[in-house]
Each structure stands twice: as structure tokens, then as C-alpha cells.
Write an enzyme that holds these catalytic residues in place. Structure first.
Site, PDB file in Angstrom:
ATOM      1  CD  GLU A   1      52.285 -43.826   3.014  1.00  0.00           C
ATOM      2  OE1 GLU A   1      52.034 -44.753   3.803  1.00  0.00           O
ATOM      3  OE2 GLU A   1      52.135 -42.636   3.321  1.00  0.00           O
ATOM      4  N   GLY A   2      56.707 -46.744   3.268  1.00  0.00           N
ATOM      5  CA  GLY A   2      57.580 -47.921   3.282  1.00  0.00           C
ATOM      6  C   GLY A   2      58.586 -47.832   2.162  1.00  0.00           C
TER       7      GLY A   2
END
Length: 597
Positions: free
Chosen positions: A441-442
Site C-alpha cells: 500500500e505504498g
């Protein structure tokens, strides 16, 4: 085998005393969330996590998921029954809109349940977690037809959801993705391409899997401006709403991973699979960001969750393990040695984790309540303020809570000495599982750059100024309270460091962007320390008020105050170190030629 007990009492202290949930009764869904009802819901959720999910955590780690020659995937023993216990209890739709079969309760309660689930069994908890993120994206951006087709089944948990972004060549730079979408002429598109790292991409626990897939329509602009979002079901839905023929989507392989073995992280192949557009053409990232932001907050919660379960097991071990004598004389003279919890360095380690856990939980609940305000309030100014908070704090929650969550899993493992390195004690799994939270998620460096590069200056710095004003006002209001001085003085100092760092970026990053890049991670952690310090100051004020009321809670509140004091004395001073690092700029970081690395 490791143990887990959901921290229901700690959550109720936050919801009753620190951020009284009854103050939000004007928002839809909150009127039914009375303190008694909330406690009953969380007690039932805790029971499910402790008795059904937690015993399967090691099973999932040892067995993993299995891909069969026909491309189907089975999950570890017991996962399917546990998932069915989750869905039959209505937990998937806890905060989903009632019009699609959900209960419409506050998102905050779902965030608490995400912590319990992730502590009990991170890999298993990801299946419903991803589905809830997909539900959120479809509620906001799906057409009426898509909502009617997919949401009721997803809300009840009969169907699950995924997000398909990453490709082997592009990672976070989604503008490089190659998956293409060709119009079929009937309103659908043929989706072709390969996605990697797709959590819960294929499994046997639901009758259909609803993939949200980023792809580029033929002829669309290059880069991120040409990306669209599609709903691509595993089985094409028939007119009566039941799953029909198998779509052109399959699991090519399961990734061999360091941890979360119980989750089917798949390479997904799309071979002309039928998909339907969500939202507008070339606006896919805008739609997917709803799910991505939900996921980033959920991943931050996962970092806290692994820290919490690792801490619980480390404390139990430290109270039981006999080794050496206290530096000030034997504390248990009737035993051959004292338990290691008497030793100062062991206590330092455990208190560092405990102080983080309680502050991080408060930060999550504060942010979750802001999410409820942003999505449910009828007051435009309230919604804007809450949305500002969410934008500013999301990278902090994701980045800081996962960085420190992993560190704390390692600290907890250290308490076991050599036993912590042996699989049967379970501490190794917490470390391995926690590691992914810093990446997906980054990656956390991306979160830090998002905070510094986008969120600080957004809307003329409105969000960060609001944060400064709120924390500053709290310090001013409580400065004269003698009982609050151990909390207010360090918080004021940390806030000053954060303000200085922010001003340094304003003065030095515009002309030289590398200054922002080099200091971004330090800034994110400096922000996290101040945010958690603010949480501890608010908890200390609430604990003092509870003590004054009596009711036999003095010992528990004293534990809160002592833990908070430890945070302020031993952890908060790190703000000065972070400021010093930021203020050196990027010269040393960027001076070395690439060939010298």
C-alpha cells in the site's frame, strides 16, 4: 503457542473518556452505538478473534496456501470455517450502508475490529479487510447497476474483493502500467494483462471474487492521466445475480513470501477478461484512491496489531522466565532467580512497546472518528476539517505505525532470547508478518514523500496549521494544571520541533527539492511522535479525571499515567534528533556519485 487477548477495556477507555463516542450522536449510525452496545459488540468480536482466528495463526503460517494445477487455490486448514464464522456474524457489513445489507454502524468500530483481527491472525484478517476496501470504492464510484449487482453479496461476505494495481515493471509508478482494456461494444471491456502481489487473489472461501483492476483503455493518454478502473469478477454474474461462467482471469502462481503465508498473494493473469468501468474513463486512480486510502489506514492498524500481540506474549514470558537477580537485591528470594521483568532494560523494552501501542491505538481511533465525520456529517465545515485531518494523518498512521510496529515485534522477540528465534514460540512469525506492512500500500518512504511533498502545502497548509492550533491550544489550556505538567511540557517542546522542521522545509525545499526528499522520513516520524504525544496528553487528562471519580479504577489509571510518563520522558525527546537530522539538508545524502556506492 502464542496467546492473544483483545484490548477491549483499553478501547472502551478511549471511546468513553478520551474521545466520548456519545458526542457524535448527531451523525448517522452513532445513535445506536451507545457505550453499552459498543462494548457488547466489541466483546463478541474479541471472542471471535481470540477463540476462532488466533488458534489458526500458526496453522496458516506453517501450511500456507496451495495452488492446484487447474489454477484454483485452497487456504490453510480451518480458514474457510473461520471466515464463515466471521461472515455469518455480520462482521463484514458492520459499518457498510444499510441499503446494501450492512448495519451502518460507525467506521470507528470496524477499525477497532480490524486491529483485533490483525492481531489474532493477520493473514486471515486480510481477506475481509480487502473486501471492505473494495466495498468502500464501489459505494462512492460504482454505478447504480454495479452497486446493485455486487454490493449486497460483498457486504454479506458471500463474495470477496481485491485491488489489482501493481505490475512487475512499475510498482508504485502506476503511470507505467501496461494492462489494457478494449471495448467489447456491449458496455463491457476486454481486460488483458498481468498483475502481481494481489492479496486474496484466488481462494475457495467465497463463491465469487470481485477484482478491482486498473487498466488503460486503448487510445488513452500516457501516464496516470490515462488509467481507468474496472470491476472484473472471477465468475460473470448472471441476470438472476448468481455466479455464471468463469471469466478470463486466473491465478498464475502464488508468491513465495517471508510472511503472511495464510494469505493467497497471487500473480493474476487477465486474458480478455470481461470488466465493467467504474466511474469515469481515465479517472481510475481517483476511484481507486478511495480503496487505497482505506487500505493505508488498515495497514497502519496492522502495524499496531502485530506490535500488540507480540507485546502481550513478551510480557507473559518476562513475568515467567527466571534469570539473574535484580540489581537492587532479590525480589523473589523464594525462587532460584528473579523473573526477567525486574531488570531495567527489560522494562525499558516492554514499556517502549506498551507506550507505543496505547498511543497508536488512540491515534487510530481519533482518525477513524474523523473518517466518520468526513463521510457522515451534514455540516460542510465539519466535513472539510475532518477530511483535512484524514489527508494529513493517513501517511503518518501508515508509515509510523508500521515502521514502529515491526521494530516492536523485534523488540518483543528479543525478550525471549534464543527462544524468540525458534519457530515453536511464535515470535518469529510476528516479525515476519509485520515486515510486509512497511512495504505494501505504498512503501513507507513513499508515505513520507506524500506527507512532505503533497499534504503539508495542500490548500495553503490549512491541515497542518489546524493540527498546530489544536495541539497548541490543548497545551495552553492545561499548562497551569500541575498534574499535567509531565505531559504538557514535553508535548510543547515536541510541537516546537515539528513547527521548526515544517518552517525549515518551507525555507529550504522549494529551491532544492532534495532537501525535502532527504528529510521526509525523519519528518514523518517527528510528526508521529508529536501526534502520539498529543494522544498521551489527552489520555493523561482523561485518566486524571477518572481517578478523581473514584470507582476503584485508580490502579488502572495509574498504569496509564506511568506509561504515558515513560513515553514523554524516554521517547518524546527523539523529536530533537529528528529535527537535527532534517536541518542538515540533503548535501551529504546526494553528494556521492552513483558509481561510488
Amino acid at each position: 503457542m502464542p496467546v492473544y487477548k483483545a484490548p477491549v477495556e483499553d478501547v472502551m477507555f478511549l471511546l468513553n473518556d478520551v474521545f466520548p463516542i456519545e458526542r457524535y450522536n448527531n451523525l448517522p449510525g452513532f445513535a445506536d452505538a451507545t457505550p453499552d452496545t459498543v462494548e457488547a459488540i466489541l466483546a463478541e468480536g474479541a471472542k471471535l478473534c481470540e477463540e476462532v482466528f488466533a488458534p489458526l495463526n500458526r496453522v496458516g503460517d506453517e501450511e500456507g496456501c496451495v495452488r492446484h494445477p487447474d489454477g484454483t487455490v485452497t487456504t490453510p486448514k480451518g480458514f474457510k470455517a473461520a471466515y464463515e464464522a466471521f461472515t455469518s456474524g455480520g462482521w463484514m457489513g458492520l459499518s457498510a450502508p444499510e441499503e446494501y445489507g450492512g448495519q451502518g454502524l460507525p467506521t470507528t468500530l470496524n477499525s477497532v475490529m480490524q486491529e483485533f483481527l490483525s492481531s489474532a491472525n493477520l493473514a486471515l484478517g486480510m481477506y475481509p479487510g480487502l473486501t471492505q476496501g473494495a466495498i468502500a470504492a464501489l459505494v462512492v464510484h460504482g454505478s447504480d447497476a454495479i452497486k446493485k449487482t455486487y454490493l449486497p453479496k460483498m457486504v454479506e461476505g458471500t463474495w470477496t474483493g481485491t485491488m489489482n494495481l501493481t505490475e512487475s515493471h512499475c510498482g508504485t509508478d502506476l503511470g507505467l502500467l501496461k494492462t489494457k482494456a478494449v471495448p467489447n461494444g456491449d458496455g463491457s471491456y476486454a481486460i488483458t494483462g498481468t498483475k502481481i502481489f494481489i492479496s486474496a487473489g484466488e481462494h475457495h472461501m467465497a463463491e465469487n471474487i470481485v477484482h478491482l483492476v486498473l487498466a488503460r483503455i486503448e487510445g488513452a493518454p500516457a501516464g496516470t492521466k490515462g488509467i481507468s478502473l474496472f470491476v472484473v469478477p472471477k465468475f460473470i454474474v448472471k441476470e438472476d445475480g448468481s455466479p455464471g461462467e468463469h471469466n478470463g482471469v486466473s491465478c498464475g502462481s502464488i508468491e513465495h513470501k517471508m510472511g503472511i503465508h495464510g494469505n493467497a498473494t497471487c500473480v493474476m493473469n487477465y486474458d480478455g477478461a470481461k470488466g465493467w468501468l467504474i466511474g469515469q474513463e481515465n479517472r481510475g486512480l481517483n476511484a481507486m484512491f478511495v480503496m487505497m486510502n482505506e487500505a493505508r489506514l488498515a495497514v497502519g492498524i496492522q502495524g499496531l496489531a502485530q506490535s500488540e500481540v507480540a507485546y502481550q506474549n513478551a510480557v507473559a514470558y518476562a513475568k515467567d522466565r527466571l534469570q539473574g537477580r535484580s540489581l537492587t537485591g532479590a525480589k523473589f528470594p523464594d525462587k532460584p532467580a528473579d523473573p526477567i521483568i525486574v531488570h531495567p532494560d527489560v522494562r525499558r523494552t516492554l514499556l517502549s512497546v506498551k507506550a507505543f501501542n496505547e498511543a497508536a491505538r488512540a491515534l487510530v481511533i481519533w482518525t477513524a472518528l474523523k473518517s466518520d465525520v468526513a463521510h457522515r456529517s451534514s455540516d460542510e465545515a465539519e466535513r472539510q476539517s475532518a477530511d483535512d485531518h484524514m489527508g494529513l494523518l493517513t501517511p503518518v498512521v501508515k508509515g509510523v505505525l508500521t515502521d514502529l510496529g515491526f521494530d516492536n515485534a523485534v523488540r518483543a522477540q528479543q525478550m525471549f532470547g534464543g527462544h524468540g528465534y525458534i519457530e515453536e514460540w511464535g515470535m518469529s512469525q510476528f516479525v515476519r508478518d509485520a515486515r510486509i506492512t512497511m512495504i505494501y500500500e505504498g512503501a513507507n518512504g513513499i508515505q513520507a514523500m506524500d506527507l512532505v511533498g503533497r499534504k503539508l502545502g495542500k490548500d495553503g497548509g490549512r491541515a497542518i496549521m489546524s493540527f498546530f492550533n489544536e495541539v497548541g491550544a490543548f497545551c495552553q489550556e492545561n499548562a497551569a494544571d500541575e498534574s499535567m505538567k509531565p505531559f504538557v511540557a514535553p508535548l510543547q517542546q515536541g510541537l516546537g520541533h515539528l513547527q521548526q522542521a515544517t518552517m525549515w522545509f518551507m525555507q529550504n525545499a522549494m529551491a532544492k527539492p532534495d532537501n525535502a526528499g532527504a528529510g521526509a522520513t525523519d519528518y514523518m516520524h517527528l510528526f508521529g511522535l508529536v501526534a502520539m504525544g498529543y494522544m498521551w496528553a489527552k489520555m493523561a487528562k482523561a485518566a486524571n479525571a477518572r481517578k478523581a471519580q473514584g470507582n476503584g479504577v485508580a490502579q488502572k489509571m495509574d498504569a496509564k499515567l506511568l506509561t504515558g510518563r515513560f513515553f514523554m520522558e524516554r521517547m518524546m525527546p527523539e523529536t530533537a534528533t529528528r529535527l537535527a537530522a532534517i536541518s542538515t539538508g540533503a548535501d551529504a545524502t546526494m553528494a556521492m556519485p552513483i558509481e561510488m556506492f
